[in-house]
Design a protein around this motif. Structure first.
Motif, mmCIF file in Angstrom:
data_model
loop_
_atom_site.group_PDB
_atom_site.id
_atom_site.type_symbol
_atom_site.label_atom_id
_atom_site.label_comp_id
_atom_site.label_asym_id
_atom_site.label_seq_id
_atom_site.Cartn_x
_atom_site.Cartn_y
_atom_site.Cartn_z
ATOM 1 N N LEU A 191 0.612 -1.081 0.064
ATOM 2 C CA LEU A 191 0.200 0.229 -0.228
ATOM 3 C C LEU A 191 0.438 1.442 0.073
ATOM 4 O O LEU A 191 0.651 2.327 -0.141
ATOM 5 N N ALA A 192 2.075 0.579 0.813
ATOM 6 C CA ALA A 192 3.001 2.011 1.308
ATOM 7 C C ALA A 192 3.151 2.456 -0.597
ATOM 8 O O ALA A 192 3.744 3.643 -0.756
ATOM 9 N N GLU A 193 3.866 1.501 -1.171
ATOM 10 C CA GLU A 193 4.160 1.844 -2.401
ATOM 11 C C GLU A 193 3.261 1.840 -4.057
ATOM 12 O O GLU A 193 4.255 2.260 -5.008
ATOM 13 N N TYR A 194 2.323 1.867 -3.933
ATOM 14 C CA TYR A 194 1.414 1.680 -4.542
ATOM 15 C C TYR A 194 1.487 2.995 -5.570
ATOM 16 O O TYR A 194 1.668 3.650 -6.261
ATOM 17 N N LEU A 195 1.258 4.566 -4.398
ATOM 18 C CA LEU A 195 1.347 5.441 -4.969
ATOM 19 C C LEU A 195 2.092 6.255 -5.865
ATOM 20 O O LEU A 195 2.853 6.281 -6.735
ATOM 21 N N VAL A 196 4.007 5.984 -5.400
ATOM 22 C CA VAL A 196 5.156 6.051 -5.585
ATOM 23 C C VAL A 196 5.063 5.116 -7.471
ATOM 24 O O VAL A 196 5.759 5.868 -7.873
ATOM 25 N N PHE A 197 4.469 4.009 -7.283
ATOM 26 C CA PHE A 197 4.635 3.085 -8.465
ATOM 27 C C PHE A 197 4.006 4.071 -9.519
ATOM 28 O O PHE A 197 3.565 4.050 -11.105
ATOM 29 N N ALA A 198 2.301 4.491 -9.132
ATOM 30 C CA ALA A 198 1.831 5.651 -10.100
ATOM 31 C C ALA A 198 2.281 6.730 -9.722
ATOM 32 O O ALA A 198 1.724 6.885 -11.296
#
Length: 132
Positions: free
Chosen positions: A56-63
């Protein structure tokens, strides 16, 4: 196995935008607007907030680089994010270039793009992402 897992595994073709070991992004084949992109974790989890905390913490970083590319390519005020999750039981995020809140109205008719149009959008987004 969800349709998104089949897409991630290559069993169903997609217009891939980005991928790493934990996430996969591809064009929505029923887009609200050109550039409408889906981002999914490779781990099949039904509900968005049941995604493990580290993912969940990485989701926005990837997007983020995808959203930045969409902003540069498509005339829009911003890229909206939507998590609805009712149609496919696999957590997913919609990235949608928008100019108004109505651009994210999923009750609106979807665009019908040709394969050539999808490929053109895919190539534009990937080319923009490769610049950064």
């Amino acid at each position: 196995m969800s349709v998104f897992t089949k897409i991630i595994k290559g069993e169903i073709p997609s217009y891939q935008i980005a991928e790493n070991d934990r996430f996969y992004a591809f064009l929505d084949i029923f887009p609200l607007v050109k550039g409408h992109t889906l981002v999914v974790p490779k781990l099949e989890v039904d509900r968005f907030f049941d995604v493990p905390e580290d993912l969940l913490a990485e989701y926005l970083v990837f997007a983020r680089p995808i959203a930045k590319a969409l902003e540069h390519i498509f005339p829009c005020n911003r890229v909206g994010i939507s998590v609805v999750g009712l149609e496919v039981p696999h957590a997913h995020m919609h990235l949608i270039p928008i100019n108004s809140a109505d651009d994210m109205n999923f009750a609106r008719p979807k665009l019908k793009l040709s394969e050539a149009e999808f490929k053109e959008v895919q190539e534009k987004i990937r080319a923009e992402m490769s610049k950064h």
